[in-house]
Design a protein around this motif. Sequence first.
Motif, PDB file in Angstrom:
ATOM      1  N   ARG A   1       9.934  78.019   6.616  1.00 35.81           N
ATOM      2  CA  ARG A   1      11.373  77.419   6.485  1.00 35.81           C
ATOM      3  C   ARG A   1      11.014  75.903   6.022  1.00 35.81           C
ATOM      4  O   ARG A   1      10.424  75.506   6.765  1.00 35.81           O
ATOM      5  CB  ARG A   1      12.164  77.732   7.629  1.00 35.81           C
ATOM      6  CG  ARG A   1      12.561  78.847   8.172  1.00 35.81           C
ATOM      7  CD  ARG A   1      13.634  79.608   7.520  1.00 35.81           C
ATOM      8  NE  ARG A   1      13.191  80.315   6.347  1.00 35.81           N
ATOM      9  CZ  ARG A   1      14.049  80.306   5.470  1.00 35.81           C
ATOM     10  NH1 ARG A   1      15.221  80.257   5.337  1.00 35.81           N
ATOM     11  NH2 ARG A   1      13.581  81.335   4.542  1.00 35.81           N
ATOM     12  N   SER A   2      12.061  75.591   5.345  1.00 34.05           N
ATOM     13  CA  SER A   2      11.804  74.174   5.031  1.00 34.05           C
ATOM     14  C   SER A   2      12.538  73.243   6.172  1.00 34.05           C
ATOM     15  O   SER A   2      13.247  73.726   6.994  1.00 34.05           O
ATOM     16  CB  SER A   2      12.522  73.737   3.808  1.00 34.05           C
ATOM     17  OG  SER A   2      14.028  73.589   4.067  1.00 34.05           O
TER      18      SER A   2
ATOM     19  N   ARG B   1      22.128  70.824   1.087  1.00 33.09           N
ATOM     20  CA  ARG B   1      20.757  70.427   0.567  1.00 33.09           C
ATOM     21  C   ARG B   1      19.821  71.849   0.655  1.00 33.09           C
ATOM     22  O   ARG B   1      19.153  72.088  -0.240  1.00 33.09           O
ATOM     23  CB  ARG B   1      20.136  69.279   1.303  1.00 33.09           C
ATOM     24  CG  ARG B   1      20.255  68.105   0.662  1.00 33.09           C
ATOM     25  CD  ARG B   1      19.462  66.967   1.505  1.00 33.09           C
ATOM     26  NE  ARG B   1      17.953  67.221   1.360  1.00 33.09           N
ATOM     27  CZ  ARG B   1      17.192  66.615   0.225  1.00 33.09           C
ATOM     28  NH1 ARG B   1      18.012  66.017  -0.461  1.00 33.09           N
ATOM     29  NH2 ARG B   1      16.001  66.843   0.396  1.00 33.09           N
TER      30      ARG B   1
ATOM     31  N   THR C   1      14.894  70.954   6.049  1.00 31.39           N
ATOM     32  CA  THR C   1      16.146  70.874   5.973  1.00 31.39           C
ATOM     33  C   THR C   1      16.905  72.076   6.885  1.00 31.39           C
ATOM     34  O   THR C   1      17.699  71.719   7.579  1.00 31.39           O
ATOM     35  CB  THR C   1      16.404  70.806   4.519  1.00 31.39           C
ATOM     36  OG1 THR C   1      15.687  70.354   3.453  1.00 31.39           O
ATOM     37  CG2 THR C   1      18.005  70.509   4.147  1.00 31.39           C
TER      38      THR C   1
ATOM     39  N   LYS D   1      18.601  75.555   1.085  1.00 27.63           N
ATOM     40  CA  LYS D   1      18.940  76.972   0.734  1.00 27.63           C
ATOM     41  C   LYS D   1      18.504  77.965   1.552  1.00 27.63           C
ATOM     42  O   LYS D   1      17.651  77.677   2.301  1.00 27.63           O
ATOM     43  CB  LYS D   1      18.267  77.083  -0.829  1.00 27.63           C
ATOM     44  CG  LYS D   1      18.775  76.474  -2.045  1.00 27.63           C
ATOM     45  CD  LYS D   1      20.275  77.266  -2.417  1.00 27.63           C
ATOM     46  CE  LYS D   1      21.174  76.157  -3.313  1.00 27.63           C
ATOM     47  NZ  LYS D   1      20.340  76.206  -4.699  1.00 27.63           N
ATOM     48  N   ARG D   2      19.261  79.052   1.723  1.00 26.19           N
ATOM     49  CA  ARG D   2      18.686  80.251   2.639  1.00 26.19           C
ATOM     50  C   ARG D   2      18.737  79.722   3.943  1.00 26.19           C
ATOM     51  O   ARG D   2      17.728  79.569   4.486  1.00 26.19           O
ATOM     52  CB  ARG D   2      17.804  80.826   1.886  1.00 26.19           C
ATOM     53  CG  ARG D   2      18.370  82.419   1.622  1.00 26.19           C
ATOM     54  CD  ARG D   2      17.324  83.309   1.469  1.00 26.19           C
ATOM     55  NE  ARG D   2      16.468  83.462   0.511  1.00 26.19           N
ATOM     56  CZ  ARG D   2      15.270  83.594   0.617  1.00 26.19           C
ATOM     57  NH1 ARG D   2      14.884  83.978   1.780  1.00 26.19           N
ATOM     58  NH2 ARG D   2      14.322  83.449  -0.439  1.00 26.19           N
TER      59      ARG D   2
END
Lengths: 252, 112
Positions: free
Chosen positions: A82-83, A243, A85, A245-246
């Motif tokens: 996961r990022s 910012r 963000t 996504k998903r």
Amino acid sequence: METPTPFDLNTAIRRWQQDLGASPAFCADNLEELASHLRASVLKLKAGGLSEEEAFLIAAQRLGKPGQLEQEFAKVNSFATRSWTVILFWLVTCIYLFQVVYSLIAGLRVWRSMSEMREMQGELSQLLSQGAPLGQIYRIFDAHSYPPVFSVLTLSIVALLVFILGARLVAGSWQRFSAIIKIFERPTHAVLVTLGLVVLGHVATLSPAYVSGFHEDWAWNYLTGLPVVNDALVLSMALLARRGKRLIPCRW
Amino acid sequence: MLSKELVAASTTTLVLSILSEGEEYGYALIQRVNELSGGKVQWSEGMLYPVLHWMEKEELIESEWRAAESGHRRKYYRLRQQGRKALRAEKEQWMTVHNLLTKLWKPQPRLT
């Protein structure tokens, strides 16, 4: 003699998707994208003179072996990738929920102590006749009204989990739940949700003062800056959601 | 044909470079690379998508589903600010290697 069933591209692609989709490594989104690739590839191969069936077989083969695809998709779809963000979004959401739950519990406690106060009216009027200011009496109750921070922290983490799991159950699948969270991606919806959350934050923070009827506490609550902190939390939630996504991984 | 290692090392740079010219969908990206390299750079098609998704998570690119002429949806990718920055850095590195090799391989003029 048996007549061979005519080849249907859509059926073939659907069957191919189902075979691949048996593995948890693929999100529905991935399967649709791969199918879209197959269609484009089939179209190109057909233009080169192949039959639709031949084109499909070659296109599927060019796309890669299912085992290999599964391995590569599993890498990017795991929760560990996961990022920041997205992680930050859930962290801010958790803090915001904590703030709201904490304030609402405080409001509930103040409401209970106020009704206790009313029951003790006889005793109270005696205290009042002795010249004790009402504010002082209220503060005695108020001191017991705010719940301990750690139990509330646990409660809000539980609240977040219950919210996520509950919403997933209601939505029917992670994919649809993800779509609900995606409202932040549409500007008008994002503004509405943000406004709603801002109002919720203010109502929650001000609930103890509202319930008690001690309206001078409203000003006090604003001075502590809590509603402003809530607004900042909601705003960062909205910005992070736009910012990143998903926000919901299709695979845990 | 490019070696497996070089294909893997250059994929992100190639994707960033193609997307810097405008948005594109997965299949078209593969076609572009195939055409431009005269078939010398061949991506294993399905492997491009995990790379694209990884790049999306790194916030280098972003994607959007849109209806194509055929009626089916297509996922288009486009560059983000961070992707542009990454491309500039990549360019510098590849140019360094390129210049170095060109100098080494060019026949040096000799005086004697």
